[in-house]
Design a protein around this motif. Sequence first.
Motif, PDB file in Angstrom:
ATOM      1  N   ALA A 228      -7.532   1.883   3.294  1.00 19.15           N
ATOM      2  CA  ALA A 228      -7.196   0.862   2.300  1.00 19.15           C
ATOM      3  C   ALA A 228      -6.803  -0.451   2.977  1.00 19.15           C
ATOM      4  O   ALA A 228      -7.263  -1.532   2.580  1.00 19.15           O
ATOM      5  CB  ALA A 228      -6.082   1.350   1.380  1.00 19.15           C
ATOM      6  N   LEU A 229      -5.950  -0.373   4.003  1.00 16.37           N
ATOM      7  CA  LEU A 229      -5.515  -1.592   4.694  1.00 16.37           C
ATOM      8  C   LEU A 229      -6.689  -2.321   5.349  1.00 16.37           C
ATOM      9  O   LEU A 229      -6.695  -3.550   5.415  1.00 16.37           O
ATOM     10  CB  LEU A 229      -4.442  -1.266   5.736  1.00 16.37           C
ATOM     11  CG  LEU A 229      -3.070  -0.933   5.161  1.00 16.37           C
ATOM     12  CD1 LEU A 229      -2.156  -0.412   6.254  1.00 16.37           C
ATOM     13  CD2 LEU A 229      -2.459  -2.161   4.481  1.00 16.37           C
ATOM     14  N   ASN A 230      -7.673  -1.581   5.816  1.00 15.23           N
ATOM     15  CA  ASN A 230      -8.849  -2.204   6.426  1.00 15.23           C
ATOM     16  C   ASN A 230      -9.768  -2.846   5.398  1.00 15.23           C
ATOM     17  O   ASN A 230     -10.672  -3.599   5.764  1.00 15.23           O
ATOM     18  CB  ASN A 230      -9.626  -1.189   7.263  1.00 15.23           C
ATOM     19  CG  ASN A 230      -8.988  -0.971   8.603  1.00 15.23           C
ATOM     20  OD1 ASN A 230      -8.498  -1.904   9.228  1.00 15.23           O
ATOM     21  ND2 ASN A 230      -8.967   0.272   9.051  1.00 15.23           N
ATOM     22  N   HIS A 231      -9.545  -2.550   4.120  1.00 11.59           N
ATOM     23  CA  HIS A 231     -10.376  -3.124   3.056  1.00 11.59           C
ATOM     24  C   HIS A 231      -9.614  -4.091   2.157  1.00 11.59           C
ATOM     25  O   HIS A 231     -10.125  -4.505   1.123  1.00 11.59           O
ATOM     26  CB  HIS A 231     -11.006  -1.995   2.239  1.00 11.59           C
ATOM     27  CG  HIS A 231     -12.059  -1.262   3.000  1.00 11.59           C
ATOM     28  ND1 HIS A 231     -11.762  -0.251   3.889  1.00 11.59           N
ATOM     29  CD2 HIS A 231     -13.403  -1.426   3.047  1.00 11.59           C
ATOM     30  CE1 HIS A 231     -12.879   0.188   4.436  1.00 11.59           C
ATOM     31  NE2 HIS A 231     -13.889  -0.514   3.952  1.00 11.59           N
TER      32      HIS A 231
ATOM     33  N   LEU B 128      -7.128   1.845  -2.728  1.00  7.01           N
ATOM     34  CA  LEU B 128      -6.573   3.169  -2.468  1.00  7.01           C
ATOM     35  C   LEU B 128      -7.419   4.263  -3.117  1.00  7.01           C
ATOM     36  O   LEU B 128      -7.649   5.320  -2.519  1.00  7.01           O
ATOM     37  CB  LEU B 128      -5.130   3.258  -2.967  1.00  7.01           C
ATOM     38  CG  LEU B 128      -4.093   2.607  -2.072  1.00  7.01           C
ATOM     39  CD1 LEU B 128      -2.766   2.453  -2.805  1.00  7.01           C
ATOM     40  CD2 LEU B 128      -3.899   3.419  -0.790  1.00  7.01           C
ATOM     41  N   GLY B 129      -7.903   4.018  -4.325  1.00  8.54           N
ATOM     42  CA  GLY B 129      -8.768   4.994  -5.001  1.00  8.54           C
ATOM     43  C   GLY B 129     -10.044   5.247  -4.211  1.00  8.54           C
ATOM     44  O   GLY B 129     -10.477   6.395  -4.034  1.00  8.54           O
ATOM     45  N   GLU B 130     -10.652   4.175  -3.727  1.00  6.61           N
ATOM     46  CA  GLU B 130     -11.852   4.306  -2.898  1.00  6.61           C
ATOM     47  C   GLU B 130     -11.521   5.070  -1.614  1.00  6.61           C
ATOM     48  O   GLU B 130     -12.279   5.950  -1.180  1.00  6.61           O
ATOM     49  CB  GLU B 130     -12.404   2.926  -2.553  1.00  6.61           C
ATOM     50  CG  GLU B 130     -13.644   2.971  -1.688  1.00  6.61           C
ATOM     51  CD  GLU B 130     -14.158   1.591  -1.337  1.00  6.61           C
ATOM     52  OE1 GLU B 130     -14.770   1.463  -0.252  1.00  6.61           O
ATOM     53  OE2 GLU B 130     -13.966   0.643  -2.123  1.00  6.61           O
ATOM     54  N   ALA B 131     -10.384   4.752  -1.021  1.00  5.57           N
ATOM     55  CA  ALA B 131      -9.968   5.418   0.219  1.00  5.57           C
ATOM     56  C   ALA B 131      -9.780   6.915  -0.001  1.00  5.57           C
ATOM     57  O   ALA B 131     -10.205   7.728   0.825  1.00  5.57           O
ATOM     58  CB  ALA B 131      -8.674   4.780   0.743  1.00  5.57           C
TER      59      ALA B 131
ATOM     60  N   VAL C  75       0.842  -1.200   0.000  1.00  3.84           N
ATOM     61  CA  VAL C  75       0.000   0.000   0.000  1.00  3.84           C
ATOM     62  C   VAL C  75       0.880   1.254   0.000  1.00  3.84           C
ATOM     63  O   VAL C  75       0.630   2.199  -0.749  1.00  3.84           O
ATOM     64  CB  VAL C  75      -0.979  -0.010   1.198  1.00  3.84           C
ATOM     65  CG1 VAL C  75      -1.595   1.362   1.429  1.00  3.84           C
ATOM     66  CG2 VAL C  75      -2.071  -1.045   0.972  1.00  3.84           C
ATOM     67  N   LEU C  76       1.928   1.257   0.808  1.00  2.00           N
ATOM     68  CA  LEU C  76       2.838   2.411   0.844  1.00  2.00           C
ATOM     69  C   LEU C  76       3.529   2.635  -0.496  1.00  2.00           C
ATOM     70  O   LEU C  76       3.847   3.765  -0.865  1.00  2.00           O
ATOM     71  CB  LEU C  76       3.879   2.232   1.954  1.00  2.00           C
ATOM     72  CG  LEU C  76       3.337   2.349   3.373  1.00  2.00           C
ATOM     73  CD1 LEU C  76       4.425   1.980   4.386  1.00  2.00           C
ATOM     74  CD2 LEU C  76       2.802   3.743   3.645  1.00  2.00           C
ATOM     75  N   GLN C  77       3.734   1.580  -1.238  1.00  2.00           N
ATOM     76  CA  GLN C  77       4.375   1.674  -2.553  1.00  2.00           C
ATOM     77  C   GLN C  77       3.491   2.443  -3.548  1.00  2.00           C
ATOM     78  O   GLN C  77       4.001   3.138  -4.419  1.00  2.00           O
ATOM     79  CB  GLN C  77       4.653   0.262  -3.075  1.00  2.00           C
ATOM     80  CG  GLN C  77       5.303   0.206  -4.416  1.00  2.00           C
ATOM     81  CD  GLN C  77       5.534  -1.243  -4.867  1.00  2.00           C
ATOM     82  OE1 GLN C  77       5.412  -2.182  -4.094  1.00  2.00           O
ATOM     83  NE2 GLN C  77       5.861  -1.406  -6.121  1.00  2.00           N
ATOM     84  N   TYR C  78       2.166   2.341  -3.410  1.00  2.00           N
ATOM     85  CA  TYR C  78       1.244   2.925  -4.383  1.00  2.00           C
ATOM     86  C   TYR C  78       0.506   4.173  -3.895  1.00  2.00           C
ATOM     87  O   TYR C  78      -0.078   4.894  -4.701  1.00  2.00           O
ATOM     88  CB  TYR C  78       0.199   1.891  -4.809  1.00  2.00           C
ATOM     89  CG  TYR C  78       0.761   0.770  -5.634  1.00  2.00           C
ATOM     90  CD1 TYR C  78       1.046   0.949  -6.988  1.00  2.00           C
ATOM     91  CD2 TYR C  78       1.022  -0.472  -5.081  1.00  2.00           C
ATOM     92  CE1 TYR C  78       1.569  -0.080  -7.753  1.00  2.00           C
ATOM     93  CE2 TYR C  78       1.542  -1.515  -5.838  1.00  2.00           C
ATOM     94  CZ  TYR C  78       1.812  -1.310  -7.170  1.00  2.00           C
ATOM     95  OH  TYR C  78       2.335  -2.331  -7.921  1.00  2.00           O
TER      96      TYR C  78
END
Length: 89
Positions: free
Chosen positions: A40-43, A75-78, A13-16
């Motif tokens: 994002a991590l929670n999803h 990530l987009g949703e977040a 996630v941190l990469q993107y």
Amino acid sequence: MHPNFHNLMEDIVLQYVDTVMESHPYCRCEICRNDVIAYALNHLPPRYVVTDTGRMLVKLDSYAAQFRTDVVSALGEAVQVVGSKPRHT
């Protein structure tokens, strides 16, 4: 003694996160960035590893097109959710 485990999904996630946030017109402050990461991590499913072999297998899996799509989509949703109601204002 505590096991040495790590959720590699955090690294992925941190990469993107910055690339995805840059493609949206919302705030990119540290508070919003952290909220996006947490959302994002929670999803996304966790990818816990203990061994170096496990790390390598998850990293290989992370290069699969569907896996990347899932991370970028989350990530987009977040970004949309956090951007529509930022905590800092």
